[in-house]
Design a protein around this motif. Structure first.
Motif, PDB file in Angstrom:
ATOM      1  N   SER A   1       0.842  -1.199   0.000  1.00  0.00           N
ATOM      2  CA  SER A   1       0.000   0.000   0.000  1.00  0.00           C
ATOM      3  C   SER A   1       0.878   1.250   0.000  1.00  0.00           C
ATOM      4  O   SER A   1       1.506   1.575   1.007  1.00  0.00           O
ATOM      5  N   VAL A   2       0.931   1.909  -1.131  1.00  0.00           N
ATOM      6  CA  VAL A   2       1.693   3.155  -1.261  1.00  0.00           C
ATOM      7  C   VAL A   2       0.842   4.177  -2.000  1.00  0.00           C
ATOM      8  O   VAL A   2       0.207   3.871  -3.002  1.00  0.00           O
ATOM      9  N   ASP A   3       0.815   5.381  -1.479  1.00  0.00           N
ATOM     10  CA  ASP A   3       0.036   6.456  -2.095  1.00  0.00           C
ATOM     11  C   ASP A   3       0.290   7.743  -1.314  1.00  0.00           C
ATOM     12  O   ASP A   3       1.101   7.763  -0.381  1.00  0.00           O
ATOM     13  N   ALA A   4      -0.397   8.794  -1.683  1.00  0.00           N
ATOM     14  CA  ALA A   4      -0.203  10.090  -1.029  1.00  0.00           C
ATOM     15  C   ALA A   4      -0.478  10.020   0.464  1.00  0.00           C
ATOM     16  O   ALA A   4       0.142  10.748   1.252  1.00  0.00           O
ATOM     17  N   PHE A   5      -1.377   9.147   0.874  1.00  0.00           N
ATOM     18  CA  PHE A   5      -1.779   9.081   2.283  1.00  0.00           C
ATOM     19  C   PHE A   5      -0.754   8.335   3.125  1.00  0.00           C
ATOM     20  O   PHE A   5      -0.337   8.811   4.174  1.00  0.00           O
ATOM     21  N   HIS A   6      -0.347   7.153   2.667  1.00  0.00           N
ATOM     22  CA  HIS A   6       0.660   6.405   3.416  1.00  0.00           C
ATOM     23  C   HIS A   6       1.960   7.199   3.515  1.00  0.00           C
ATOM     24  O   HIS A   6       2.590   7.251   4.568  1.00  0.00           O
ATOM     25  N   GLN A   7       2.355   7.830   2.421  1.00  0.00           N
ATOM     26  CA  GLN A   7       3.653   8.484   2.398  1.00  0.00           C
ATOM     27  C   GLN A   7       3.674   9.858   3.065  1.00  0.00           C
ATOM     28  O   GLN A   7       4.712  10.493   3.132  1.00  0.00           O
ATOM     29  N   GLU A   8       2.543  10.292   3.624  1.00  0.00           N
ATOM     30  CA  GLU A   8       2.578  11.479   4.481  1.00  0.00           C
ATOM     31  C   GLU A   8       3.313  11.184   5.782  1.00  0.00           C
ATOM     32  O   GLU A   8       3.942  12.072   6.366  1.00  0.00           O
ATOM     33  N   THR A   9       3.233   9.938   6.251  1.00  0.00           N
ATOM     34  CA  THR A   9       3.848   9.592   7.541  1.00  0.00           C
ATOM     35  C   THR A   9       4.831   8.427   7.442  1.00  0.00           C
ATOM     36  O   THR A   9       5.540   8.158   8.413  1.00  0.00           O
ATOM     37  N   ILE A  10       4.873   7.745   6.311  1.00  0.00           N
ATOM     38  CA  ILE A  10       5.744   6.580   6.149  1.00  0.00           C
ATOM     39  C   ILE A  10       6.861   6.907   5.170  1.00  0.00           C
ATOM     40  O   ILE A  10       6.585   7.311   4.033  1.00  0.00           O
ATOM     41  N   PRO A  11       8.125   6.744   5.570  1.00  0.00           N
ATOM     42  CA  PRO A  11       9.230   7.031   4.648  1.00  0.00           C
ATOM     43  C   PRO A  11       9.256   6.056   3.487  1.00  0.00           C
ATOM     44  O   PRO A  11       8.967   4.866   3.646  1.00  0.00           O
ATOM     45  N   LEU A  12       9.604   6.562   2.319  1.00  0.00           N
ATOM     46  CA  LEU A  12       9.534   5.752   1.104  1.00  0.00           C
ATOM     47  C   LEU A  12      10.702   4.775   0.968  1.00  0.00           C
ATOM     48  O   LEU A  12      10.519   3.659   0.466  1.00  0.00           O
ATOM     49  N   GLU A  13      11.899   5.152   1.415  1.00  0.00           N
ATOM     50  CA  GLU A  13      13.077   4.333   1.138  1.00  0.00           C
ATOM     51  C   GLU A  13      13.025   2.929   1.744  1.00  0.00           C
ATOM     52  O   GLU A  13      13.309   1.950   1.048  1.00  0.00           O
ATOM     53  N   PRO A  14      12.683   2.755   3.038  1.00  0.00           N
ATOM     54  CA  PRO A  14      12.601   1.380   3.553  1.00  0.00           C
ATOM     55  C   PRO A  14      11.497   0.562   2.899  1.00  0.00           C
ATOM     56  O   PRO A  14      11.618  -0.663   2.782  1.00  0.00           O
ATOM     57  N   VAL A  15      10.445   1.222   2.454  1.00  0.00           N
ATOM     58  CA  VAL A  15       9.367   0.515   1.751  1.00  0.00           C
ATOM     59  C   VAL A  15       9.872   0.019   0.396  1.00  0.00           C
ATOM     60  O   VAL A  15       9.620  -1.129   0.004  1.00  0.00           O
ATOM     61  N   LYS A  16      10.600   0.873  -0.310  1.00  0.00           N
ATOM     62  CA  LYS A  16      11.179   0.463  -1.594  1.00  0.00           C
ATOM     63  C   LYS A  16      12.202  -0.654  -1.397  1.00  0.00           C
ATOM     64  O   LYS A  16      12.292  -1.584  -2.213  1.00  0.00           O
ATOM     65  N   GLU A  17      12.969  -0.576  -0.321  1.00  0.00           N
ATOM     66  CA  GLU A  17      13.948  -1.629  -0.032  1.00  0.00           C
ATOM     67  C   GLU A  17      13.249  -2.970   0.197  1.00  0.00           C
ATOM     68  O   GLU A  17      13.664  -4.005  -0.330  1.00  0.00           O
ATOM     69  N   PHE A  18      12.176  -2.940   0.984  1.00  0.00           N
ATOM     70  CA  PHE A  18      11.400  -4.155   1.241  1.00  0.00           C
ATOM     71  C   PHE A  18      10.812  -4.699  -0.068  1.00  0.00           C
ATOM     72  O   PHE A  18      10.893  -5.899  -0.347  1.00  0.00           O
ATOM     73  N   ALA A  19      10.224  -3.820  -0.873  1.00  0.00           N
ATOM     74  CA  ALA A  19       9.619  -4.245  -2.141  1.00  0.00           C
ATOM     75  C   ALA A  19      10.654  -4.881  -3.061  1.00  0.00           C
ATOM     76  O   ALA A  19      10.391  -5.907  -3.711  1.00  0.00           O
ATOM     77  N   ALA A  20      11.845  -4.295  -3.119  1.00  0.00           N
ATOM     78  CA  ALA A  20      12.909  -4.840  -3.967  1.00  0.00           C
ATOM     79  C   ALA A  20      13.346  -6.222  -3.483  1.00  0.00           C
ATOM     80  O   ALA A  20      13.615  -7.127  -4.296  1.00  0.00           O
ATOM     81  N   GLU A  21      13.419  -6.412  -2.160  1.00  0.00           N
ATOM     82  CA  GLU A  21      13.784  -7.718  -1.602  1.00  0.00           C
ATOM     83  C   GLU A  21      12.739  -8.771  -1.973  1.00  0.00           C
ATOM     84  O   GLU A  21      13.076  -9.889  -2.357  1.00  0.00           O
ATOM     85  N   ILE A  22      11.472  -8.409  -1.837  1.00  0.00           N
ATOM     86  CA  ILE A  22      10.386  -9.339  -2.169  1.00  0.00           C
ATOM     87  C   ILE A  22      10.434  -9.716  -3.651  1.00  0.00           C
ATOM     88  O   ILE A  22      10.311 -10.896  -4.018  1.00  0.00           O
ATOM     89  N   LYS A  23      10.625  -8.738  -4.498  1.00  0.00           N
ATOM     90  CA  LYS A  23      10.696  -8.993  -5.939  1.00  0.00           C
ATOM     91  C   LYS A  23      11.873  -9.912  -6.263  1.00  0.00           C
ATOM     92  O   LYS A  23      11.749 -10.839  -7.072  1.00  0.00           O
TER      93      LYS A  23
END
Length: 254
Positions: free
Chosen positions: A121-143
């Motif tokens: 779940s990524v969008d304008a709402f999540h990323q108001e309070t959630i940093p993008l870099e660790p989310v991208k890191e997690f997504a890349a690991e999963i992929k």
């Protein structure tokens, strides 16, 4: 078999309402002081019991942020894998740690337990309070582990509606596409909870908005178990009764 649930083919678990985000669009409202979660052994037992009597095609875990309690997530999907349930899905905002070692460990464990589809779940709402870099890191690991993963945004009013939130969401999705994570159609936000409080100006409040996931009470296909043990449409609780007894005793509300 109870005629009202004979077509049951999907189990959902709200692992916890605790969350790492504080989103304006959240239908649950505030997640403050939410500490309850579903016990791992209990969740696995529910999957096994239901799969012993019904042909279940799909199991989903979500929250809140389910990966705050990863052992429960692992247990749910390991049981689903071992009982032959083909679709084993997780919805996560991808932010449970900033530590790279922890992110890698959780990603590997998700692969081992048999999850084969992840909506992030990524969008304008999540990323108001959630940093993008660790989310991208997690997504890349999963992929990299070969698990199917896609971004899963929330849209205000409609996907096509022109507003600042949707424009920002489009920008964020583009960032994920740059690392090979393609978007799903996502969800259209329903004005409930925080969304009603913060986004009402984008909606006609004289109109009745209903969830596209509502079940026909006389033909239940999916059940959802909450952290307190309640089983949504069945009006039962796994802390008081066996899940198969709850299913067998269910009658639609008059």
């Amino acid at each position: 078999m109870n005629k009202y649930v004979k077509n049951l083919d999907r189990i959902e678990f709200v692992v916890t309402f605790a969350c790492t985000g504080f989103c304006k669009h959240c239908s649950q409202g505030s997640h403050e002081n939410q500490k309850e979660y579903i016990d791992a052994a209990t969740a696995a037992s529910i999957v096994r019991d239901i799969a012993s009597k019904y042909t279940i095609n799909s199991v989903m875990s979500f929250g809140g942020e389910p990966l705050l309690f990863p052992e429960t997530v692992y247990a749910i999907h390991k049981a689903a894998l071992e009982t032959g349930i083909p679709k084993r899905q997780l919805i996560t905002n991808g932010f449970f740690s900033k530590d790279s070692t922890r992110i890698k460990t959780v990603a590997r464990n998700l692969a081992k337990c048999g999850i084969n589809d992840i909506c992030i779940s990524v969008d304008a709402f999540h990323q108001e309070t959630i940093p993008l870099e660790p989310v991208k890191e997690f997504a890349a690991e999963i992929k990299a582990l070969g698990i199917h993963i896609h971004s899963h945004p929330a849209w205000v009013a409609s996907k096509e509606h022109d507003n600042p939130y949707n424009r920002r969401t489009t920008e964020i999705l583009t960032e994920f596409q740059s690392i090979g994570i393609t978007p799903s159609d996502g969800n259209i936000i329903i004005p409930h909870g925080n969304a009603l409080k913060y986004l009402s100006s984008y909606y006609d409040l004289d109109k009745e908005y209903t969830s596209p996931y509502e079940e026909n009470p006389e033909d239940i296909h999916a059940i959802c178990i909450s952290p307190d043990g309640s089983v949504d449409v069945l009006d039962g609780n796994i802390n008081n009764s066996n899940i198969l007894e709850i299913l067998e005793k269910y009658t639609p509300p008059k």
